[in-house]
Scaffold this motif. Sequence first.
Motif, mmCIF file in Angstrom:
data_model
loop_
_atom_site.group_PDB
_atom_site.id
_atom_site.type_symbol
_atom_site.label_atom_id
_atom_site.label_comp_id
_atom_site.label_asym_id
_atom_site.label_seq_id
_atom_site.Cartn_x
_atom_site.Cartn_y
_atom_site.Cartn_z
ATOM 1 N N UNK A 159 63.025 55.674 32.952
ATOM 2 C CA UNK A 159 61.646 55.194 32.992
ATOM 3 C C UNK A 159 60.672 56.178 32.347
ATOM 4 N N UNK A 160 60.855 57.470 32.579
ATOM 5 C CA UNK A 160 59.983 58.462 31.952
ATOM 6 C C UNK A 160 60.061 58.386 30.431
ATOM 7 N N UNK A 161 61.267 58.210 29.929
ATOM 8 C CA UNK A 161 61.431 58.088 28.471
ATOM 9 C C UNK A 161 60.766 56.820 27.953
ATOM 10 N N UNK B 212 52.083 50.336 30.062
ATOM 11 C CA UNK B 212 52.680 51.636 30.395
ATOM 12 C C UNK B 212 51.581 52.637 30.701
ATOM 13 N N UNK B 213 51.826 53.641 31.500
ATOM 14 C CA UNK B 213 53.111 53.991 32.121
ATOM 15 C C UNK B 213 53.349 53.218 33.407
ATOM 16 N N UNK B 214 54.619 53.052 33.720
ATOM 17 C CA UNK B 214 55.041 52.428 34.968
ATOM 18 C C UNK B 214 55.444 53.526 35.929
ATOM 19 N N UNK B 215 55.009 53.407 37.172
ATOM 20 C CA UNK B 215 55.290 54.445 38.173
ATOM 21 C C UNK B 215 56.746 54.441 38.615
ATOM 22 N N UNK B 216 57.343 53.239 38.632
ATOM 23 C CA UNK B 216 58.729 53.117 39.082
ATOM 24 C C UNK B 216 59.300 51.799 38.575
ATOM 25 N N UNK C 153 64.761 32.400 31.676
ATOM 26 C CA UNK C 153 64.367 33.472 30.764
ATOM 27 C C UNK C 153 63.885 34.688 31.552
ATOM 28 N N UNK C 154 63.146 34.457 32.627
ATOM 29 C CA UNK C 154 62.672 35.551 33.474
ATOM 30 C C UNK C 154 63.854 36.322 34.054
ATOM 31 N N UNK C 155 64.845 35.621 34.540
ATOM 32 C CA UNK C 155 66.041 36.279 35.070
ATOM 33 C C UNK C 155 66.724 37.119 33.989
ATOM 34 N N UNK C 156 66.785 36.576 32.788
ATOM 35 C CA UNK C 156 67.433 37.280 31.675
ATOM 36 C C UNK C 156 66.680 38.566 31.353
ATOM 37 N N UNK C 157 65.349 38.482 31.204
ATOM 38 C CA UNK C 157 64.649 39.719 30.843
ATOM 39 C C UNK C 157 64.659 40.727 31.979
ATOM 40 N N UNK C 158 64.723 40.273 33.217
ATOM 41 C CA UNK C 158 64.821 41.231 34.324
ATOM 42 C C UNK C 158 66.153 42.001 34.254
ATOM 43 N N UNK C 159 67.232 41.303 33.964
ATOM 44 C CA UNK C 159 68.526 41.994 33.789
ATOM 45 C C UNK C 159 68.477 42.980 32.630
ATOM 46 N N UNK C 160 67.845 42.560 31.555
ATOM 47 C CA UNK C 160 67.764 43.415 30.371
ATOM 48 C C UNK C 160 66.868 44.624 30.616
ATOM 49 N N UNK C 161 65.801 44.447 31.381
ATOM 50 C CA UNK C 161 64.952 45.590 31.729
ATOM 51 C C UNK C 161 65.743 46.627 32.540
ATOM 52 N N UNK C 162 66.559 46.142 33.468
ATOM 53 C CA UNK C 162 67.397 47.046 34.253
ATOM 54 C C UNK C 162 68.332 47.835 33.346
ATOM 55 N N UNK C 163 68.890 47.168 32.363
ATOM 56 C CA UNK C 163 69.783 47.844 31.425
ATOM 57 C C UNK C 163 69.023 48.826 30.531
ATOM 58 N N UNK C 164 67.791 48.462 30.189
ATOM 59 C CA UNK C 164 66.973 49.291 29.315
ATOM 60 C C UNK C 164 66.730 50.663 29.944
ATOM 61 N N UNK C 165 66.484 50.658 31.254
ATOM 62 C CA UNK C 165 66.218 51.950 31.929
ATOM 63 C C UNK C 165 67.377 52.310 32.848
#
Length: 166
Positions: A3-5, A35-39, A154-166
């Motif tokens: 997340x910091x990155x 951004x920034x996101x706290x968590x 689509x919301x479910x998909x991007x939530x999974x991808x966000x988890x993978x992103x960070x």
Amino acid sequence: MNLDELNSLSEAEATHGFMQCCTASNWVEMMVSSRPFANGQELSSKADDIWRSLGEYDLLEAFEGHPQIGNVDTLRAKYANTKALASGEQSSVSQASEQVLQDLADGNAEYLQKFGFIFIVCATGKSAEQMLSLLLERLPNDKITELVNAAEEQRKIFQLRLQKLI
């Protein structure tokens, strides 16, 4: 990346990262500027809030970012029985019959013809048979109902991808 990155990326780099999660340009722009996101929870909540504020144009733009499952060869490759599927996302997928693959291809074509956008479903962990069942359940819907359904997928998909992103 953590997340910091993500918070420290340049605007162009962050745009690229969020675009990997969802191709709706307004969603991406708002995520970059939030951004920034706290968590991770704040990131997830903000992504949902932004998504829910968007209009039909944005939804359709996001749907266009997905490949259309339109032919049997593509489906055969997607649902081949393999032990090396990325991140175990589709670990419950078993080898699909040729009939199921053909029915999926036909159903996807019918869906596109009826609604004007491709069938969107969060496929993680779903077999070809389950995907076909979901497609057939949704085909009788009207366009507004299906926009709502597809937007939620689509919301479910991007939530999974966000988890993978960070």
